[in-house]
Design an enzyme around this catalytic site. Structure first.
Site, PDB file in Angstrom:
ATOM      1  N   GLU A   1       0.837  -1.214   0.000  1.00  9.34           N
ATOM      2  CA  GLU A   1       0.000   0.000   0.000  1.00  9.34           C
ATOM      3  C   GLU A   1       0.864   1.255   0.000  1.00  9.34           C
ATOM      4  O   GLU A   1       0.560   2.243  -0.676  1.00  9.34           O
ATOM      5  CB  GLU A   1      -0.927   0.014   1.212  1.00  9.34           C
ATOM      6  CG  GLU A   1      -1.817   1.258   1.262  1.00  9.34           C
ATOM      7  CD  GLU A   1      -2.618   1.394   2.536  1.00  9.34           C
ATOM      8  OE1 GLU A   1      -2.936   2.541   2.908  1.00  9.34           O
ATOM      9  OE2 GLU A   1      -2.933   0.354   3.160  1.00  9.34           O
TER      10      GLU A   1
ATOM     11  N   ASN B   1      -1.977  -5.455   9.611  1.00  6.50           N
ATOM     12  CA  ASN B   1      -2.973  -5.210  10.661  1.00  6.50           C
ATOM     13  C   ASN B   1      -3.071  -6.379  11.635  1.00  6.50           C
ATOM     14  O   ASN B   1      -3.324  -6.184  12.819  1.00  6.50           O
ATOM     15  CB  ASN B   1      -4.339  -4.859  10.046  1.00  6.50           C
ATOM     16  CG  ASN B   1      -4.996  -6.026   9.359  1.00  6.50           C
ATOM     17  OD1 ASN B   1      -5.700  -6.805   9.986  1.00  6.50           O
ATOM     18  ND2 ASN B   1      -4.785  -6.173   8.057  1.00  6.50           N
TER      19      ASN B   1
END
Length: 309
Positions: free
Chosen positions: A126, A224
């Site tokens: 990302e 995450n």
């Protein structure tokens, strides 16, 4: 033993959309369908899509001309987009809409003449995609120390954006360092930070008040998921990241009465069930779901797939 499940946990709307895109492409497009990078960071999901005919590649030059190419949920740079257009690939973009929102925020700040400070982890897909979408001056910062070491004057007009897999809590100290050092700072409101990341971290903090050990279901390369495990450790709870039930070590549970389970945003419920099943093999299990935020957000699929189906 008692097993308490965090709420929310597992798939977020961006991951659901990305997987749905690949599944629909496999059903409506001429095979094979190529996906650049892992569609989401979970080996179980990737292997399942491979079994249905998806081919995962690292770079576009591995994809034959005029084939269907899907960009992963993490997003891609403008250079990758241009290469795909030059090679006349039939692109379907599965970038999470919240990642696209960060791209647009960063470009808007750069267009105002501001130096953009991107809070994120170097090397994450990302981050690489976002850095490659902003035309202007961008600096990647991971910590307060990075902010202090930036080779720019303190009166430089700056703006900050953040990687979506970081929460308000993750970015607070870095943002405070930016605001303390620079005299002209703007940035998005905290509500613009990924809802799924924040919700899952808040749920884990709540869960850790009730448990003796924490199991986080997710892949080792999931940012995450790793952060959820770190939060458990920070709160003094022995915490372990497991891909599935096979990785549960009975030694972790010796003397523990209450086990907490959560899952990263790219981990499906079937893997949570697998971990619960592994615990049940060790003895009787009482399952309880902790109360938490109920997520009702959904993201629209790309128009070409909606029309095709």
């Amino acid at each position: 033993m008692k097993v308490i499940l965090a709420q929310p946990r597992g798939f977020c709307a961006g991951v659901v959309r990305a997987i749905d895109i690949v599944e629909r492409a496999l059903a409506t497009c001429d095979a094979p369908v190529y996906v650049r990078h892992e569609i989401v960071h979970n080996r179980h999901v990737v292997d399942g899509l491979k079994a249905r005919g998806a081919r995962f590649v690292e770079e576009l030059d591995e994809i034959p001309g005029d084939a269907v190419a899907i960009f992963s949920a993490h997003g891609v740079s403008r250079a990758v987009e241009s290469e795909a257009a030059d090679r006349k690939l039939r692109v379907i973009d599965a970038t999470c809409p919240l990642v696209t929102k960060v791209h647009n925020q960063g470009q808007r700040y750069a267009s105002l003449g501001r130096t953009v400070l991107f809070i994120g982890h170097a090397g994450h897909p990302e981050v690489e995609g976002t850095l490659g979408r902003i035309t202007g001056t961008v600096h990647l910062v991971e910590s307060r120390e990075d902010v202090l070491g930036l080779p720019i004057p303190d009166d430089t007009p700056v703006a900050y954006i953040t990687q979506t897999t970081l929460s308000v809590d993750d970015t607070r100290q870095t943002i405070e360092a930016i605001q303390k050092r620079f005299s002209d700072v703007i940035g998005p409101e905290t509500r613009d930070i990924c809802y799924a990341t924040q919700n899952r971290q808040t749920a884990v903090r709540n869960l850790c008040r009730h448990i003796d050990v924490l199991l986080v279901v997710g892949s080792a390369n999931s940012s995450n998921s790793n952060r959820l495990r770190e939060i458990g450790e920070e709160l003094g709870i022995p915490s372990y990241l497991v891909a599935d039930g096979r990785q549960v070590d009975p030694a972790w549970l010796v003397g523990k009465e209450t086990i907490g389970i959560t899952a990263g945003a790219s981990a499906p419920d079937v893997l949570v069930d697998d971990v619960v099943g592994a615990l049940a093999k060790l003895g009787p299990v009482e399952i309880q779901a902790l109360q938490g935020v109920e997520e009702k957000i959904t993201f629209r699929l790309p128009r070409e797939l909606l029309e095709a189906s």
